[in-house]
Write a protein that holds these residues in place. Sequence first.
Motif, PDB file in Angstrom:
ATOM      1  N   VAL A   1       0.867  -1.178   0.000  1.00 43.59           N
ATOM      2  CA  VAL A   1       0.000   0.000   0.000  1.00 43.59           C
ATOM      3  C   VAL A   1       0.901   1.224   0.000  1.00 43.59           C
ATOM      4  N   PRO A   2       1.057   1.881  -1.153  1.00 44.52           N
ATOM      5  CA  PRO A   2       2.050   2.957  -1.264  1.00 44.52           C
ATOM      6  C   PRO A   2       1.790   4.143  -0.348  1.00 44.52           C
ATOM      7  N   ASP A   3       0.523   4.506  -0.113  1.00 47.60           N
ATOM      8  CA  ASP A   3       0.279   5.716   0.681  1.00 47.60           C
ATOM      9  C   ASP A   3       0.715   5.570   2.126  1.00 47.60           C
ATOM     10  N   ALA A   4       0.850   4.315   2.595  1.00 49.15           N
ATOM     11  CA  ALA A   4       1.288   4.068   3.970  1.00 49.15           C
ATOM     12  C   ALA A   4       2.645   3.376   4.036  1.00 49.15           C
ATOM     13  N   GLU A   5       3.156   2.943   2.876  1.00 54.31           N
ATOM     14  CA  GLU A   5       4.428   2.214   2.790  1.00 54.31           C
ATOM     15  C   GLU A   5       4.415   0.965   3.670  1.00 54.31           C
ATOM     16  N   VAL A   6       3.323   0.211   3.543  1.00 59.17           N
ATOM     17  CA  VAL A   6       3.134  -1.009   4.330  1.00 59.17           C
ATOM     18  C   VAL A   6       3.080  -2.203   3.381  1.00 59.17           C
ATOM     19  N   MET A   7       3.764  -3.281   3.767  1.00 60.29           N
ATOM     20  CA  MET A   7       3.868  -4.497   2.972  1.00 60.29           C
ATOM     21  C   MET A   7       3.131  -5.649   3.659  1.00 60.29           C
ATOM     22  N   PHE A   8       2.446  -6.450   2.849  1.00 53.56           N
ATOM     23  CA  PHE A   8       1.778  -7.672   3.311  1.00 53.56           C
ATOM     24  C   PHE A   8       2.488  -8.818   2.599  1.00 53.56           C
ATOM     25  N   SER A   9       3.245  -9.603   3.364  1.00 49.37           N
ATOM     26  CA  SER A   9       4.238 -10.497   2.762  1.00 49.37           C
ATOM     27  C   SER A   9       3.802 -11.940   2.628  1.00 49.37           C
ATOM     28  N   GLY A  10       2.703 -12.341   3.290  1.00 52.07           N
ATOM     29  CA  GLY A  10       2.456 -13.767   3.364  1.00 52.07           C
ATOM     30  C   GLY A  10       3.639 -14.472   3.994  1.00 52.07           C
ATOM     31  N   ASP A  11       3.813 -15.744   3.665  1.00 49.47           N
ATOM     32  CA  ASP A  11       4.847 -16.547   4.313  1.00 49.47           C
ATOM     33  C   ASP A  11       6.244 -16.336   3.739  1.00 49.47           C
ATOM     34  N   LEU A  12       6.416 -15.330   2.892  1.00 44.64           N
ATOM     35  CA  LEU A  12       7.773 -14.970   2.490  1.00 44.64           C
ATOM     36  C   LEU A  12       8.569 -14.404   3.651  1.00 44.64           C
ATOM     37  N   ILE A  13       7.870 -13.824   4.643  1.00 44.00           N
ATOM     38  CA  ILE A  13       8.526 -13.317   5.846  1.00 44.00           C
ATOM     39  C   ILE A  13       7.803 -13.893   7.055  1.00 44.00           C
ATOM     40  N   GLU A  14       8.577 -14.410   8.007  1.00 44.14           N
ATOM     41  CA  GLU A  14       8.052 -14.853   9.299  1.00 44.14           C
ATOM     42  C   GLU A  14       8.823 -14.117  10.393  1.00 44.14           C
ATOM     43  N   TYR A  15       8.207 -14.046  11.571  1.00 40.56           N
ATOM     44  CA  TYR A  15       8.876 -13.344  12.676  1.00 40.56           C
ATOM     45  C   TYR A  15       8.820 -14.204  13.922  1.00 40.56           C
ATOM     46  N   HIS A  16       9.999 -14.644  14.364  1.00 39.07           N
ATOM     47  CA  HIS A  16      10.104 -15.570  15.496  1.00 39.07           C
ATOM     48  C   HIS A  16       9.187 -16.775  15.293  1.00 39.07           C
ATOM     49  N   SER A  17       9.044 -17.172  14.073  1.00 40.78           N
ATOM     50  CA  SER A  17       8.305 -18.376  13.692  1.00 40.78           C
ATOM     51  C   SER A  17       9.097 -19.057  12.592  1.00 40.78           C
ATOM     52  N   ALA A  18       9.140 -20.385  12.636  1.00 39.26           N
ATOM     53  CA  ALA A  18       9.855 -21.117  11.603  1.00 39.26           C
ATOM     54  C   ALA A  18       9.197 -20.898  10.250  1.00 39.26           C
ATOM     55  N   CYS A  19      10.009 -20.837   9.212  1.00 39.53           N
ATOM     56  CA  CYS A  19       9.494 -20.852   7.846  1.00 39.53           C
ATOM     57  C   CYS A  19       9.154 -22.297   7.482  1.00 39.53           C
ATOM     58  N   TYR A  20       7.989 -22.499   6.883  1.00 34.49           N
ATOM     59  CA  TYR A  20       7.694 -23.805   6.312  1.00 34.49           C
ATOM     60  C   TYR A  20       8.280 -23.816   4.906  1.00 34.49           C
ATOM     61  N   CYS A  21       9.178 -24.772   4.645  1.00 28.35           N
ATOM     62  CA  CYS A  21       9.925 -24.791   3.386  1.00 28.35           C
ATOM     63  C   CYS A  21       9.656 -26.048   2.563  1.00 28.35           C
ATOM     64  N   GLY A  22       8.595 -26.762   2.866  1.00 25.44           N
ATOM     65  CA  GLY A  22       8.319 -28.017   2.168  1.00 25.44           C
ATOM     66  C   GLY A  22       8.049 -27.851   0.693  1.00 25.44           C
ATOM     67  N   ASP A  23       7.601 -26.660   0.275  1.00 29.21           N
ATOM     68  CA  ASP A  23       7.323 -26.385  -1.139  1.00 29.21           C
ATOM     69  C   ASP A  23       8.152 -25.195  -1.627  1.00 29.21           C
ATOM     70  N   ALA A  24       9.295 -24.990  -1.003  1.00 31.82           N
ATOM     71  CA  ALA A  24      10.056 -23.759  -1.193  1.00 31.82           C
ATOM     72  C   ALA A  24      11.059 -23.850  -2.338  1.00 31.82           C
ATOM     73  N   TYR A  25      11.503 -22.663  -2.741  1.00 31.33           N
ATOM     74  CA  TYR A  25      12.618 -22.482  -3.662  1.00 31.33           C
ATOM     75  C   TYR A  25      13.695 -21.749  -2.865  1.00 31.33           C
ATOM     76  N   LEU A  26      14.540 -22.541  -2.201  1.00 28.84           N
ATOM     77  CA  LEU A  26      15.411 -21.992  -1.166  1.00 28.84           C
ATOM     78  C   LEU A  26      16.539 -21.144  -1.729  1.00 28.84           C
ATOM     79  N   ARG A  27      16.996 -21.453  -2.913  1.00 25.79           N
ATOM     80  CA  ARG A  27      18.060 -20.635  -3.499  1.00 25.79           C
ATOM     81  C   ARG A  27      17.528 -19.269  -3.939  1.00 25.79           C
ATOM     82  N   GLU A  28      16.272 -19.226  -4.362  1.00 27.46           N
ATOM     83  CA  GLU A  28      15.695 -17.975  -4.864  1.00 27.46           C
ATOM     84  C   GLU A  28      15.127 -17.108  -3.738  1.00 27.46           C
TER      85      GLU A  28
END
Length: 327
Positions: free
Chosen positions: A182-209
């Motif tokens: 949302v540009p007017d507030a400079e706020v990002m909604f990342s989904g599971d691309l970013i986690e915070y103090h939570s493990a990333c689930y990588c079972g379907d991931a592209y870890l190099r990318e």
Amino acid sequence: MTTKGTGTNGSAKGFASTTDLAEKKVTFSEIGTDLYAFTAEGDPNSAVIVGDDGCVVFDAQATPAMAKSVIERVRTVTDKPIKYVVLSHYHAVRVLGASAYHAQGIVASQETHRLIQERGKQDWDSEYGRFPRLFRDAESIPGLTWPTLTFEGEMTIYLGKREVKLMQLGAGHTSGDIVAFVPDAEVMFSGDLIEYHSACYCGDAYLREWPMTLNAILDFKPKAIAPGRGDALKGLSTTREAIAMTRDFVTTLYSAAEHAVARGRSLKEAMAASREVMDPKFSNFAIYEHCLPFNVSRAYDEASGIDDPVIWTAERDREMWAALQGE
């Protein structure tokens, strides 16, 4: 209604998540003007973008019954209609509650639509078997969630004057990931691309990318982020910390698997090597034990030259779990 997967192998120890039955405390916090994060102590997050003439819900929850908790919070801040549900990716815990919103459009990337066709039913069965608590009132799910609007690259939704940019910045958690900005507030909604103090689930991931996709998010210099799991992130220092934390998680995981494969180690040996470097830094993260077998398995595959994640089924879950226990 889906068939419940087992997630265990005979008398073998079950997945960590099958015994995780504790309900999590929900927090609904404002992270920018008329922008809200619905978080639940490491359970899947949703988010809400309120504009002049309606709202967007970002990620739908796992069941219609659970989505009603999001709708209840929305109604505490606005009576504007929920016009769109945006799906960051295809995983069942994110999408199967979409029908509860009665939105005029369900939006996702074309790649997410393809993945639902290819593996949506298997993912549903597998996820439900692994982590049943995340599918409260599973009988309320009418079937697979199908996007009604798809795009490649980028699209914009206007809520009156408020602009919501939906973008594919690269693969990471899945090949179909999108973010909302949302540009007017400079706020990002990342989904599971970013986690915070939570493990990333990588079972379907592209870890190099994945790290490169995180760099693309960082380029926006977001003042706040609604992550896929974990607390809402406010302030540049916190958003940068979360991005760095996520990058460290996925690169540490992949490096351990890469070294194990290069030395001809088995999957079980790769798991032990991964624990040596992962446990000291990440074992206190939410859902760490739940994710680790799937994470190591995918990292091992990718390091072995299997570029596209193998479809997870309840049967594959059991086979992988047996291999990790040396059975």
